[in-house]
Design a protein around this motif. Structure first.
Motif, mmCIF file in Angstrom:
data_model
loop_
_atom_site.group_PDB
_atom_site.id
_atom_site.type_symbol
_atom_site.label_atom_id
_atom_site.label_comp_id
_atom_site.label_asym_id
_atom_site.label_seq_id
_atom_site.Cartn_x
_atom_site.Cartn_y
_atom_site.Cartn_z
ATOM 1 N N VAL A 58 0.804 -1.221 0.000
ATOM 2 C CA VAL A 58 0.000 0.000 0.000
ATOM 3 C C VAL A 58 0.843 1.281 0.000
ATOM 4 C CG1 VAL A 58 -1.647 1.376 1.340
ATOM 5 C CG2 VAL A 58 -2.079 -1.061 0.935
ATOM 6 N N PRO A 59 1.780 1.462 0.951
ATOM 7 C CA PRO A 59 2.532 2.732 0.937
ATOM 8 C C PRO A 59 3.406 2.921 -0.292
ATOM 9 C CG PRO A 59 3.405 1.236 2.619
ATOM 10 C CD PRO A 59 2.127 0.641 2.123
ATOM 11 N N TYR A 60 3.978 1.837 -0.817
ATOM 12 C CA TYR A 60 4.827 1.984 -2.003
ATOM 13 C C TYR A 60 3.996 2.228 -3.263
ATOM 14 C CZ TYR A 60 9.161 0.980 0.423
ATOM 15 O OH TYR A 60 10.254 1.068 1.251
ATOM 16 N N ALA A 61 2.820 1.592 -3.349
ATOM 17 C CA ALA A 61 1.933 1.853 -4.487
ATOM 18 C C ALA A 61 1.460 3.308 -4.463
ATOM 19 C CB ALA A 61 0.740 0.904 -4.456
ATOM 20 N N GLU A 100 -6.736 2.852 3.318
ATOM 21 C CA GLU A 100 -6.436 4.122 3.996
ATOM 22 C C GLU A 100 -5.863 3.894 5.384
ATOM 23 O OE1 GLU A 100 -6.393 7.081 2.716
ATOM 24 O OE2 GLU A 100 -7.116 6.320 0.777
ATOM 25 N N LEU A 101 -6.338 2.859 6.090
ATOM 26 C CA LEU A 101 -5.818 2.553 7.431
ATOM 27 C C LEU A 101 -4.343 2.159 7.354
ATOM 28 C CD1 LEU A 101 -6.234 2.101 10.463
ATOM 29 C CD2 LEU A 101 -6.964 -0.244 9.937
ATOM 30 N N ILE A 102 -3.996 1.282 6.400
ATOM 31 C CA ILE A 102 -2.593 0.875 6.232
ATOM 32 C C ILE A 102 -1.745 2.077 5.851
ATOM 33 C CG2 ILE A 102 -1.002 -0.501 4.820
ATOM 34 C CD1 ILE A 102 -3.225 -2.618 4.603
ATOM 35 N N LEU A 103 -2.269 2.903 4.945
ATOM 36 C CA LEU A 103 -1.520 4.063 4.471
ATOM 37 C C LEU A 103 -1.233 5.058 5.600
ATOM 38 C CD1 LEU A 103 -0.309 5.401 1.954
ATOM 39 C CD2 LEU A 103 -2.521 6.505 1.564
ATOM 40 N N SER A 104 -2.170 5.209 6.504
ATOM 41 C CA SER A 104 -1.980 6.157 7.617
ATOM 42 C C SER A 104 -1.130 5.574 8.737
ATOM 43 C CB SER A 104 -3.335 6.590 8.178
ATOM 44 O OG SER A 104 -4.025 5.474 8.748
ATOM 45 N N THR A 105 -1.028 4.258 8.782
ATOM 46 C CA THR A 105 -0.303 3.593 9.877
ATOM 47 C C THR A 105 1.131 3.275 9.546
ATOM 48 O OG1 THR A 105 -2.393 2.591 10.593
ATOM 49 C CG2 THR A 105 -0.366 1.675 11.511
ATOM 50 N N VAL A 135 -3.101 0.485 -7.960
ATOM 51 C CA VAL A 135 -3.794 1.009 -6.773
ATOM 52 C C VAL A 135 -5.262 0.591 -6.788
ATOM 53 C CG1 VAL A 135 -4.585 3.122 -5.637
ATOM 54 C CG2 VAL A 135 -2.210 2.921 -6.386
ATOM 55 N N ASN A 136 -5.905 0.638 -7.939
ATOM 56 C CA ASN A 136 -7.305 0.215 -8.042
ATOM 57 C C ASN A 136 -7.468 -1.259 -7.705
ATOM 58 O OD1 ASN A 136 -8.273 2.736 -8.746
ATOM 59 N ND2 ASN A 136 -8.089 2.380 -10.955
ATOM 60 N N ASN A 137 -6.549 -2.099 -8.203
ATOM 61 C CA ASN A 137 -6.617 -3.539 -7.920
ATOM 62 C C ASN A 137 -6.430 -3.827 -6.436
ATOM 63 O OD1 ASN A 137 -7.024 -4.180 -10.615
ATOM 64 N ND2 ASN A 137 -4.856 -4.506 -11.041
ATOM 65 N N ILE A 138 -5.491 -3.113 -5.814
ATOM 66 C CA ILE A 138 -5.252 -3.297 -4.377
ATOM 67 C C ILE A 138 -6.485 -2.875 -3.588
ATOM 68 C CG2 ILE A 138 -3.839 -2.580 -2.403
ATOM 69 C CD1 ILE A 138 -1.583 -2.018 -4.509
ATOM 70 N N THR A 139 -7.056 -1.730 -3.962
ATOM 71 C CA THR A 139 -8.245 -1.218 -3.266
ATOM 72 C C THR A 139 -9.414 -2.188 -3.394
ATOM 73 O OG1 THR A 139 -7.521 1.049 -3.721
ATOM 74 C CG2 THR A 139 -9.798 0.753 -3.041
ATOM 75 N N GLU A 140 -9.582 -2.765 -4.576
ATOM 76 C CA GLU A 140 -10.649 -3.750 -4.772
ATOM 77 C C GLU A 140 -10.412 -5.003 -3.936
ATOM 78 O OE1 GLU A 140 -11.052 -4.589 -8.900
ATOM 79 O OE2 GLU A 140 -11.766 -2.568 -9.401
ATOM 80 N N SER A 141 -9.143 -5.363 -3.742
ATOM 81 C CA SER A 141 -8.815 -6.578 -2.988
ATOM 82 C C SER A 141 -9.056 -6.415 -1.494
ATOM 83 C CB SER A 141 -7.349 -6.973 -3.219
ATOM 84 O OG SER A 141 -7.119 -7.316 -4.553
ATOM 85 N N ILE A 142 -8.700 -5.258 -0.932
ATOM 86 C CA ILE A 142 -8.734 -5.107 0.529
ATOM 87 C C ILE A 142 -9.752 -4.065 0.999
ATOM 88 C CG2 ILE A 142 -6.326 -5.811 0.714
ATOM 89 C CD1 ILE A 142 -5.557 -2.902 1.171
ATOM 90 N N GLY A 143 -10.349 -3.328 0.076
ATOM 91 C CA GLY A 143 -11.311 -2.302 0.443
ATOM 92 C C GLY A 143 -10.629 -0.965 0.710
ATOM 93 N N SER A 144 -11.345 0.099 0.419
ATOM 94 C CA SER A 144 -10.762 1.438 0.551
ATOM 95 C C SER A 144 -10.453 1.791 2.001
ATOM 96 C CB SER A 144 -11.695 2.483 -0.058
ATOM 97 O OG SER A 144 -12.965 2.441 0.572
ATOM 98 N N GLU A 145 -11.283 1.329 2.944
ATOM 99 C CA GLU A 145 -11.045 1.660 4.354
ATOM 100 C C GLU A 145 -9.745 1.033 4.849
ATOM 101 O OE1 GLU A 145 -14.250 0.890 6.995
ATOM 102 O OE2 GLU A 145 -15.690 2.142 5.889
ATOM 103 N N ARG A 146 -9.527 -0.242 4.522
ATOM 104 C CA ARG A 146 -8.285 -0.898 4.944
ATOM 105 C C ARG A 146 -7.082 -0.280 4.248
ATOM 106 N NH1 ARG A 146 -6.451 -7.247 4.205
ATOM 107 N NH2 ARG A 146 -4.586 -7.109 5.527
#
Length: 262
Positions: free
Chosen positions: A221-224, A253-258, A240-251
């Motif tokens: 997530v952070p590198y993408a 954003e949570l990984i990205l902020s953490t 990024v779209n494929n990752i978001t579809e796989s884990i959901g936008s909330e997760r």
């Protein structure tokens, strides 16, 4: 001036500068400088993908440099010819010219060009799917680059090792080399003119391998996000779209902020 335009991929402006320089040098019959100009024009055509045209300029340049016994110039142009043949898919000729560049560089003690030729040699072996030989050449290039403190050659070899290990399905090793390259580029932004594009490409490779082959979302997530933010293109948007579809936008954003890139 032409070299600066070439570094920032303004090929038309670079070519115009180099062609003007060639005309001036031909009028003054400065053979040594003519050889340099011919090589420079070859570089522009290589950058544009006009490899057959580039090859003609490189060979004209080599002939002049051989006449004037410009050994350092010969070593550089021999390597350029080898790289051009590789781009044209002619592995035998690529290997022949790169071997000549490597031998001449060693003979005259041009250690920095030895590192360049070893990188080129590794790329030829990689194209031929000879992974052990490719990795050995890239590793030897890194040893020299560390000794000469040539960061551009060092980064190039790290990226090549990442690609070689990835193609050899050694994904953890590939990531280790890409992480080193990424860190070196962030700490030394001045070594590469088109820095955002290059470091973004490495971030993309880290994210892609982590996502496709390892399902490591904390790394992905952070590198993408970094890759897309710094040099957006369709491949990065799709990832990024494929990752978001796989884990959901909330997760996402949570990984990205953490989790932050160090």
């Amino acid at each position: 001036m032409g070299g600066i335009y070439n570094d920032v991929h303004k090929f038309d402006l670079a070519l115009n500068c180099f062609e003007k320089a060639l005309k001036i040098r031909r009028k003054s019959n400065n053979k040594a400088s003519i050889g340099v100009s011919l090589n420079n024009i070859g570089l522009i055509h290589s950058g544009r993908g006009n490899h057959v045209v580039a090859l003609r300029y490189y060979k004209d340049s080599l002939k002049i440099k051989q006449d004037y016994k410009d050994h350092n110039g010969q070593a550089v142009t021999l390597d350029n010819i080898g790289c051009t043949y590789l781009s044209l898919g002619n592995i035998c000729e690529a290997l022949r010219y790169t071997n000549k560049s490597l031998a001449l560089s060693n003979k005259i003690g041009n250690i920095e060009n030895v590192a360049v030729a070893l990188n080129s040699m590794g790329s030829i072996y990689l194209k031929a799917r000879k992974f052990d030989e490719a990795i050995k050449a890239f590793e030897e290039s890194i040893i020299i680059s560390e000794r000469t403190k040539n960061m551009l050659s060092h980064v190039t070899a790290l990226n090549n090792l990442g690609n070689a290990n990835s193609e050899n399905l050694e994904y953890r090793k590939a990531l280790d080399y890409f992480f080193k390259s990424f860190k070196m580029q962030r700490e030394n932004t001045s070594i590469i003119f088109d820095f955002p594009e290059k470091i973004s490409a490495i971030a993309y490779r880290i994210a892609e391998i982590s996502y496709v082959h390892m399902r490591d979302y904390i790394t992905t997530v952070p590198y993408a996000h970094f890759a897309l933010k710094n040099f957006p293109d369709s491949d990065k948007y799709n990832l990024v779209n494929n990752i978001t579809e796989s884990i959901g936008s909330e997760r996402f954003e949570l990984i990205l902020s953490t989790y932050k890139i160090n």
